[in-house]
Design an enzyme around this catalytic site. Structure first.
Site, PDB file in Angstrom:
ATOM      1  N   ASP A  59      -3.683  -4.209  -8.047  1.00 33.32           N
ATOM      2  CA  ASP A  59      -2.480  -2.986  -7.943  1.00 33.32           C
ATOM      3  C   ASP A  59      -2.353  -1.867  -8.879  1.00 33.32           C
ATOM      4  O   ASP A  59      -1.617  -2.207  -9.838  1.00 33.32           O
ATOM      5  CB  ASP A  59      -1.076  -4.026  -7.930  1.00 33.32           C
ATOM      6  CG  ASP A  59      -0.069  -3.209  -7.157  1.00 33.32           C
ATOM      7  OD1 ASP A  59      -0.286  -1.703  -7.095  1.00 33.32           O
ATOM      8  OD2 ASP A  59       1.175  -3.767  -6.933  1.00 33.32           O
TER       9      ASP A  59
ATOM     10  N   ALA B  84      13.501  -4.616  -5.074  1.00 31.51           N
ATOM     11  CA  ALA B  84      14.413  -3.579  -5.662  1.00 31.51           C
ATOM     12  C   ALA B  84      15.743  -4.529  -5.837  1.00 31.51           C
ATOM     13  O   ALA B  84      15.994  -5.361  -5.106  1.00 31.51           O
ATOM     14  CB  ALA B  84      14.713  -2.674  -4.497  1.00 31.51           C
TER      15      ALA B  84
ATOM     16  N   ASN C  26       5.384 -10.078  -5.804  1.00 30.70           N
ATOM     17  CA  ASN C  26       6.537 -10.092  -6.992  1.00 30.70           C
ATOM     18  C   ASN C  26       7.552  -8.858  -6.951  1.00 30.70           C
ATOM     19  O   ASN C  26       7.865  -8.301  -7.726  1.00 30.70           O
ATOM     20  CB  ASN C  26       6.015 -10.538  -8.139  1.00 30.70           C
ATOM     21  CG  ASN C  26       4.691  -9.409  -8.745  1.00 30.70           C
ATOM     22  OD1 ASN C  26       4.532  -8.658  -7.759  1.00 30.70           O
ATOM     23  ND2 ASN C  26       4.657  -9.606  -9.941  1.00 30.70           N
ATOM     24  N   HIS C  27       7.036  -7.760  -5.911  1.00 28.39           N
ATOM     25  CA  HIS C  27       7.801  -6.792  -5.915  1.00 28.39           C
ATOM     26  C   HIS C  27       9.217  -6.689  -5.217  1.00 28.39           C
ATOM     27  O   HIS C  27       9.206  -7.577  -4.369  1.00 28.39           O
ATOM     28  CB  HIS C  27       6.931  -5.450  -4.828  1.00 28.39           C
ATOM     29  CG  HIS C  27       5.613  -5.226  -5.579  1.00 28.39           C
ATOM     30  ND1 HIS C  27       4.373  -4.981  -4.842  1.00 28.39           N
ATOM     31  CD2 HIS C  27       5.288  -5.281  -6.930  1.00 28.39           C
ATOM     32  CE1 HIS C  27       3.325  -4.820  -5.476  1.00 28.39           C
ATOM     33  NE2 HIS C  27       3.916  -4.846  -6.997  1.00 28.39           N
TER      34      HIS C  27
ATOM     35  N   LYS D 177      13.551  -8.167  -1.362  1.00 21.76           N
ATOM     36  CA  LYS D 177      12.225  -8.623  -1.402  1.00 21.76           C
ATOM     37  C   LYS D 177      11.271  -8.331  -0.093  1.00 21.76           C
ATOM     38  O   LYS D 177      11.419  -8.636   0.874  1.00 21.76           O
ATOM     39  CB  LYS D 177      12.023  -9.867  -1.951  1.00 21.76           C
ATOM     40  CG  LYS D 177      12.397 -10.142  -3.320  1.00 21.76           C
ATOM     41  CD  LYS D 177      11.970 -11.508  -3.985  1.00 21.76           C
ATOM     42  CE  LYS D 177      10.495 -11.641  -4.308  1.00 21.76           C
ATOM     43  NZ  LYS D 177       9.934 -10.756  -5.390  1.00 21.76           N
TER      44      LYS D 177
ATOM     45  N   HIS E 194       2.442  -0.964 -15.546  1.00 19.29           N
ATOM     46  CA  HIS E 194       2.019  -2.365 -15.749  1.00 19.29           C
ATOM     47  C   HIS E 194       0.446  -2.477 -15.814  1.00 19.29           C
ATOM     48  O   HIS E 194      -0.039  -3.637 -16.418  1.00 19.29           O
ATOM     49  CB  HIS E 194       2.748  -3.405 -15.283  1.00 19.29           C
ATOM     50  CG  HIS E 194       4.146  -3.396 -15.720  1.00 19.29           C
ATOM     51  ND1 HIS E 194       5.065  -4.304 -14.834  1.00 19.29           N
ATOM     52  CD2 HIS E 194       4.795  -2.980 -16.645  1.00 19.29           C
ATOM     53  CE1 HIS E 194       6.363  -4.189 -15.532  1.00 19.29           C
ATOM     54  NE2 HIS E 194       6.011  -3.132 -16.325  1.00 19.29           N
TER      55      HIS E 194
ATOM     56  N   HIS F 251       5.007  -7.614 -19.911  1.00 22.34           N
ATOM     57  CA  HIS F 251       5.444  -6.725 -18.940  1.00 22.34           C
ATOM     58  C   HIS F 251       6.473  -7.627 -18.050  1.00 22.34           C
ATOM     59  O   HIS F 251       6.924  -7.065 -17.306  1.00 22.34           O
ATOM     60  CB  HIS F 251       4.255  -6.265 -17.988  1.00 22.34           C
ATOM     61  CG  HIS F 251       3.736  -7.445 -17.108  1.00 22.34           C
ATOM     62  ND1 HIS F 251       3.362  -8.593 -17.408  1.00 22.34           N
ATOM     63  CD2 HIS F 251       3.570  -7.248 -15.664  1.00 22.34           C
ATOM     64  CE1 HIS F 251       2.985  -9.218 -16.190  1.00 22.34           C
ATOM     65  NE2 HIS F 251       3.218  -8.396 -15.165  1.00 22.34           N
ATOM     66  N   GLY F 252       6.540  -8.738 -18.146  1.00 22.29           N
ATOM     67  CA  GLY F 252       7.412  -9.519 -17.443  1.00 22.29           C
ATOM     68  C   GLY F 252       7.419 -11.072 -17.807  1.00 22.29           C
ATOM     69  O   GLY F 252       7.146 -11.486 -19.086  1.00 22.29           O
TER      70      GLY F 252
END
Length: 505
Positions: free
Chosen positions: A119, A229, A226-227, A504, A353, A428-429
């Site tokens: 990605d 808003a 895991n995308h 999600k 990322h 990053h997370g």
């Protein structure tokens, strides 16, 4: 004869409370040493993974993260250290949460798609508003639904931003400038994007027809996995000066975080490059410890083609996040019967990322041009760095760290120490602790959804059965990860955000 766990551990040396060294010899042909950052909670996960692998001798799946960091240290042309950040976990080739830099002046130096990931330019952006939590709570469900209606989500989701073949070619080369031209972005948005939202070396001719076909219908879509808003509220301010520069001045202020990447287009660019590089490795006699580390000399035709195609996919991802920002601004304006401008929906920053970039770094007493691979890690440049916006020159670059579904997120700032130790890179997370398959076996999606409801978090999800893959239990604790980076000094905490609504795929 395979080594025992105790023998493997003899190559790992504690440097401090938050860092370990991986000595040469841990895997064959290491050109440099490895280094990884962890605290005591994360240390157990890292070493348990290695212990399990020693017992099973790596049957199936990926190598342990610590082995992957070391295998990267064996790639031709690497300089400094192969660095594992606190959220590190095994991935394809490189671990996710791995940074490695290659000296562009060395003819043997390589670029590896596994060091960027499938990605390409998966990243995060954060918008602020002038709304308070008390303004949002009464209309939270309506707002979550409005976002869900405006932003297409899920695996096969198709975009609502009109785009023809010529538009796609332009978007691949122009990045956020395309969004600006088409009226989907504000002029100031560009200032607050890493690379100003456009990698100039992008060449749409290096993105295959198959990749373009996958990308064309997906612009302005969130995708799955895991995308997300997320509507968030400022929960804690650690650095008031930095927060004020970002337009955050009190707890309870409402923000929106958007996490997405280059969808099927980026995945295809990576897949195409891996095929081409397998052939280039045979031709150029490049030896690697793990065939997932397929790579090519930076200066070779395959290396250059990949970098130009990757830049195109990165530009696509910035256009994608810009398009979703446009849709988010519309969704808020509709619910609050206002305009995005009146709601103060300004972009704080947008970070990548998963990317490889040519950067200038000071190493061994001189300035060098390096190709820095960041996979599951974030650029974190210090104050006064020429590549960060004027607004953040005194604070250092904002670094956006997304939590997992239902947990906190953070905004950090870059430091000088990070510049010298990790080539300006931080976490990053949260980083996965359970594989997706294990998460599906061990967790029930209804329990996960109920847990979120109990925390007062509204959720809209396209594929409920995928929810357990992203449950907080599937991940490391994001606070552990961020605190490790903070105590190691490679980035500093500025703001903590908690979610009140999640959209999600």
């Amino acid at each position: 004869m395979p080594r025992s766990y105790k023998e493997e551990c003899s190559f790992l040396e504690r440097l401090s409370d938050s860092a370990f060294l991986i000595k040469k010899g841990f895997v064959p042909n290491m050109k440099v040493e490895g280094k990884f950052y962890i605290n005591e909670h994360l240390e157990k996960l890292m070493f348990d993974e290695l212990r399990h692998w020693c017992g099973a001798q790596g049957i199936g799946g990926f190598l342990p993260g610590v082995k992957q960091i070391a295998n990267v240290a064996a790639l031709p042309g690497i300089v400094g250290y192969s660095v594992g950040l606190p959220d590190v976990h095994s991935g394809y080739g490189f671990a996710i949460g791995n940074m490695a830099a290659f000296d562009m002046s060395l003819p043997e130096a390589v670029v590896s798609p596994g060091g960027v990931g499938f990605d390409i330019n998966c990243g995060v952006r954060l918008l602020r508003t002038n709304l308070e939590e008390k303004d949002v709570q009464p209309v939270k469900e309506r707002l979550a639904q409005s976002l869900f209606d405006h932003i297409p989500v899920g695996v096969g989701s198709k975009g609502v931003i009109p785009m023809g073949a010529k538009d796609l070619e332009d978007a691949l080369e122009m990045g956020v400038d395309w969004s600006l031209r088409e009226g989907y972005a504000w002029a100031e948005d560009k200032e607050h994007c890493e690379e100003y939202g456009r990698m100039l070396q992008a060449d749409s001719a290096k993105v295959s027809a198959k990749a373009k076909k996958r990308g064309l219908p997906q612009l302005g879509t969130l995708g799955a996995g895991n995308h997300y808003a997320e509507i968030q509220v400022v929960d804690e301010i650690y650095n008031e000066f930095a927060a004020k520069k970002m337009g955050i001045d009190h707890k309870g202020q409402v923000c929106v975080m958007i996490h997405s990447g280059s969808r099927g287009l980026g995945h295809q660019v990576a897949t195409d490059a891996l095929v081409a590089m397998e052939k280039a490795m045979k031709r150029d006699k490049i030896e690697v410890n793990d065939r997932q580390l397929a790579c090519a000399h930076i200066k070779s035709p395959e290396g250059q083609d990949y970098l130009k195609g990757m830049a195109g996919a990165a530009n696509y991802a910035w256009v994608n996040r810009s398009s979703m920002t446009f849709l988010t601004r519309q969704a808020f304006a509709k619910v609050f019967n206002s305009t995005p401008d009146d709601l103060d929906m300004h972009l704080i920053y947008d970070v990548s990322h998963n990317i490889a970039k040519v950067e200038e770094h000071f190493l061994d007493g001189r300035q060098r041009q390096l190709l820095v691979h960041r996979k599951g890690s974030t650029r974190a440049f210090p104050p006064h760095h020429p590549l960060i916006p004027v607004d953040y020159q005194l604070t250092g670059q904002p670094v956006l760290i997304g939590g997992t579904m239902g947990t906190c997120s953070y905004v950090l700032t870059g430091t000088e120490k990070g510049m010298t130790e990790t080539f300006g890179t931080t976490c990053h997370g949260a980083g996965r602790a359970l594989s997706r398959a294990k998460s599906r076996r061990n967790l029930d999606y209804q329990d996960v959804l109920e847990n979120l409801a109990q925390k007062g978090i509204s959720i809209r999800v396209a594929s409920p059965k995928l929810v357990m893959e992203e449950a907080p239990e599937s991940y490391k604790n994001v606070t552990d990860v961020v605190d490790t980076c903070h105590s190691a000094g490679i980035s500093k905490k500025a703001i903590k955000l908690r979610p009140i609504a999640v959209i999600k795929g």
